[in-house]
Design a protein around this motif. Structure first.
Motif, mmCIF file in Angstrom:
data_model
loop_
_atom_site.group_PDB
_atom_site.id
_atom_site.type_symbol
_atom_site.label_atom_id
_atom_site.label_comp_id
_atom_site.label_asym_id
_atom_site.label_seq_id
_atom_site.Cartn_x
_atom_site.Cartn_y
_atom_site.Cartn_z
ATOM 1 N N UNK A 122 -3.929 3.910 4.504
ATOM 2 C CA UNK A 122 -4.107 2.610 3.857
ATOM 3 C C UNK A 122 -3.474 2.610 2.459
ATOM 4 N N UNK A 123 -3.648 3.692 1.705
ATOM 5 C CA UNK A 123 -3.078 3.776 0.361
ATOM 6 C C UNK A 123 -1.553 3.800 0.413
ATOM 7 N N UNK A 124 -0.984 4.376 1.456
ATOM 8 C CA UNK A 124 0.479 4.420 1.578
ATOM 9 C C UNK A 124 1.104 3.027 1.606
ATOM 10 N N UNK A 125 0.335 2.018 1.986
ATOM 11 C CA UNK A 125 0.852 0.648 1.986
ATOM 12 C C UNK A 125 1.226 0.204 0.569
ATOM 13 N N UNK A 126 0.590 0.771 -0.422
ATOM 14 C CA UNK A 126 0.903 0.425 -1.812
ATOM 15 C C UNK A 126 2.327 0.837 -2.183
ATOM 16 N N UNK A 127 2.881 1.793 -1.455
ATOM 17 C CA UNK A 127 4.225 2.275 -1.748
ATOM 18 C C UNK A 127 5.311 1.508 -1.002
ATOM 19 N N UNK A 128 4.922 0.614 -0.103
ATOM 20 C CA UNK A 128 5.902 -0.228 0.584
ATOM 21 C C UNK A 128 6.303 -1.354 -0.364
ATOM 22 N N UNK A 129 7.588 -1.726 -0.404
ATOM 23 C CA UNK A 129 8.023 -2.773 -1.334
ATOM 24 C C UNK A 129 7.250 -4.088 -1.193
ATOM 25 N N UNK A 130 6.858 -4.442 0.025
ATOM 26 C CA UNK A 130 6.094 -5.676 0.243
ATOM 27 C C UNK A 130 4.594 -5.428 0.345
ATOM 28 N N UNK A 131 4.174 -4.186 0.099
ATOM 29 C CA UNK A 131 2.774 -3.774 0.175
ATOM 30 C C UNK A 131 2.150 -4.110 1.527
ATOM 31 N N UNK A 132 2.893 -3.827 2.555
ATOM 32 C CA UNK A 132 2.359 -3.995 3.903
ATOM 33 C C UNK A 132 2.198 -2.627 4.539
ATOM 34 N N UNK A 133 1.397 -2.584 5.591
ATOM 35 C CA UNK A 133 1.194 -1.319 6.283
ATOM 36 C C UNK A 133 2.503 -0.884 6.944
#
Length: 156
Positions: A122-133
């Protein structure tokens, strides 16, 4: 994540019915008999459930939380894309479950690993440019808010 937890509660009924149906059809008398076949059956049943509802745009939990799944262009997703998303969504669970099989870990350790991995994923989504899973990014899908827009306010 709240929708995810609510979905889990609804899936309890789906898994219960699927397990009962499997046991009745195979005349399984003990929970460990045909365990791997039953797990495969439930995997398929869940795949049908999610693929069907995601193709339509929303599961029951997603309707409650005003979330819709669409492709990158904002269109409804195809059944093939929904199936691909279903398979990728297992990344929420697969690594700790695979470790359990390889290392023959006790149940408590699996639960701890599973909880930790879910938090990390779940925290890894913060590292996506669009903050998606990440499974959504790889599947070419995204979740959108479907709440109605609030009425405009008048200023006096």
């Amino acid at each position: 994540m709240a929708c995810w937890l609510y979905e889990g509660m609804l899936l309890f009924g789906v898994v219960f019915i699927a397990g009962y149906l499997f046991s009745a059809l195979t005349q399984t008398r003990h929970a460990l008999d045909n365990r791997h076949l039953q797990q495969a059956f439930i995997f398929v049943v869940l795949g049908i459930y999610f693929t069907w509802f995601w193709h339509k745009g929303q599961t029951l939990a997603m309707k409650t939380w005003h979330i819709r799944i669409v492709d990158r262009m904002g269109r409804p997703i195809s059944q093939a894309r929904a199936l691909w998303r279903y398979l990728l969504a297992w990344l929420w669970f697969w690594p700790p479950l695979a470790l359990r099989e390889v290392l023959d870990l006790p149940a408590l350790e699996v639960v701890v690993l599973l909880g930790g991995w879910i938090a990390v994923w779940a925290v890894l989504a913060r590292f996506h440019p669009d903050r998606q899973f990440w499974h959504d990014a790889w599947a070419g899908t995204r979740l959108v808010d479907t709440r109605p827009a609030p009425p405009p306010t008048r200023h006096a």
